[in-house]
Scaffold this motif. Structure first.
Motif, PDB file in Angstrom:
ATOM      1  N   ALA A   1      74.209  13.110 -73.191  1.00  0.00           N
ATOM      2  CA  ALA A   1      75.274  13.588 -72.303  1.00  0.00           C
ATOM      3  C   ALA A   1      75.119  12.975 -70.913  1.00  0.00           C
ATOM      4  O   ALA A   1      76.104  12.536 -70.308  1.00  0.00           O
ATOM      5  CB  ALA A   1      75.264  15.112 -72.217  1.00  0.00           C
ATOM      6  N   ALA A   2      73.893  12.909 -70.407  1.00  0.00           N
ATOM      7  CA  ALA A   2      73.659  12.321 -69.079  1.00  0.00           C
ATOM      8  C   ALA A   2      74.005  10.846 -69.072  1.00  0.00           C
ATOM      9  O   ALA A   2      74.588  10.345 -68.112  1.00  0.00           O
ATOM     10  CB  ALA A   2      72.205  12.540 -68.672  1.00  0.00           C
ATOM     11  N   ALA A   3      73.656  10.136 -70.133  1.00  0.00           N
ATOM     12  CA  ALA A   3      73.955   8.694 -70.195  1.00  0.00           C
ATOM     13  C   ALA A   3      75.461   8.442 -70.242  1.00  0.00           C
ATOM     14  O   ALA A   3      75.961   7.501 -69.646  1.00  0.00           O
ATOM     15  CB  ALA A   3      73.276   8.071 -71.410  1.00  0.00           C
ATOM     16  N   LEU A   4      76.194   9.310 -70.926  1.00  0.00           N
ATOM     17  CA  LEU A   4      77.642   9.129 -71.037  1.00  0.00           C
ATOM     18  C   LEU A   4      78.396   9.495 -69.766  1.00  0.00           C
ATOM     19  O   LEU A   4      79.442   8.949 -69.476  1.00  0.00           O
ATOM     20  CB  LEU A   4      78.192   9.934 -72.212  1.00  0.00           C
ATOM     21  CG  LEU A   4      77.823   9.427 -73.600  1.00  0.00           C
ATOM     22  CD1 LEU A   4      78.268  10.410 -74.665  1.00  0.00           C
ATOM     23  CD2 LEU A   4      78.435   8.052 -73.851  1.00  0.00           C
ATOM     24  N   THR A   5      77.851  10.445 -69.012  1.00  0.00           N
ATOM     25  CA  THR A   5      78.560  10.941 -67.825  1.00  0.00           C
ATOM     26  C   THR A   5      77.981  10.435 -66.511  1.00  0.00           C
ATOM     27  O   THR A   5      78.626  10.545 -65.484  1.00  0.00           O
ATOM     28  CB  THR A   5      78.554  12.467 -67.777  1.00  0.00           C
ATOM     29  OG1 THR A   5      77.209  12.932 -67.678  1.00  0.00           O
ATOM     30  CG2 THR A   5      79.240  13.068 -68.997  1.00  0.00           C
ATOM     31  N   GLY A   6      76.758   9.926 -66.534  1.00  0.00           N
ATOM     32  CA  GLY A   6      76.111   9.492 -65.296  1.00  0.00           C
ATOM     33  C   GLY A   6      75.595  10.647 -64.462  1.00  0.00           C
ATOM     34  O   GLY A   6      75.278  10.500 -63.300  1.00  0.00           O
ATOM     35  N   ARG A   7      75.511  11.850 -65.053  1.00  0.00           N
ATOM     36  CA  ARG A   7      75.000  13.031 -64.317  1.00  0.00           C
ATOM     37  C   ARG A   7      73.585  13.325 -64.690  1.00  0.00           C
ATOM     38  O   ARG A   7      73.131  13.136 -65.734  1.00  0.00           O
ATOM     39  CB  ARG A   7      75.819  14.267 -64.620  1.00  0.00           C
ATOM     40  CG  ARG A   7      77.234  14.168 -64.180  1.00  0.00           C
ATOM     41  CD  ARG A   7      77.949  15.440 -64.452  1.00  0.00           C
ATOM     42  NE  ARG A   7      78.455  15.362 -65.828  1.00  0.00           N
ATOM     43  CZ  ARG A   7      79.396  16.122 -66.311  1.00  0.00           C
ATOM     44  NH1 ARG A   7      79.914  17.060 -65.598  1.00  0.00           N
ATOM     45  NH2 ARG A   7      79.842  15.986 -67.535  1.00  0.00           N
TER      46      ARG A   7
END
Length: 94
Positions: free
Chosen positions: A88-94
């Motif tokens: 999820a972090a890799a896809l959103t940059g968060r």
């Protein structure tokens, strides 16, 4: 301004790796040879990704796309949720 046709487009994808039935662990080359991409989408088509609850399981990755569609994945309750949060972090940059 850079020419967009010369940029490498990033994609989000799902791969499948066949399980081997022999008793010897496969080496990296064999594992890579048996992994194949089964679905992919241009990265800009991903609108959001987050990990949250689904019924009694707190480890559900939901990926939403710009066209309003979505995919969701869960892992067994006993498995760690860290890989889903990393995706999820890799896809959103968060």
């Amino acid at each position: 301004m850079a020419d967009p046709s010369h940029r490498t487009q990033r994609r989000a994808g799902i791969s499948y790796q066949a399980r081997l039935t022999n008793l010897v662990e496969p080496d990296e080359q064999r594992a890579a040879a048996e992994t194949r991409i089964v679905w992919s989408v241009p990265r800009p088509a991903v609108a959001d990704a987050r990990v949250g609850w689904h019924r009694l399981n707190p480890k559900r990755l939901r990926i939403e796309f710009t066209d309003g569609s979505w995919l969701a994945f869960t892992v067994p309750i006993a498995e760690p949720g860290t890989p889903l949060r990393e995706i999820a972090a890799a896809l959103t940059g968060r």
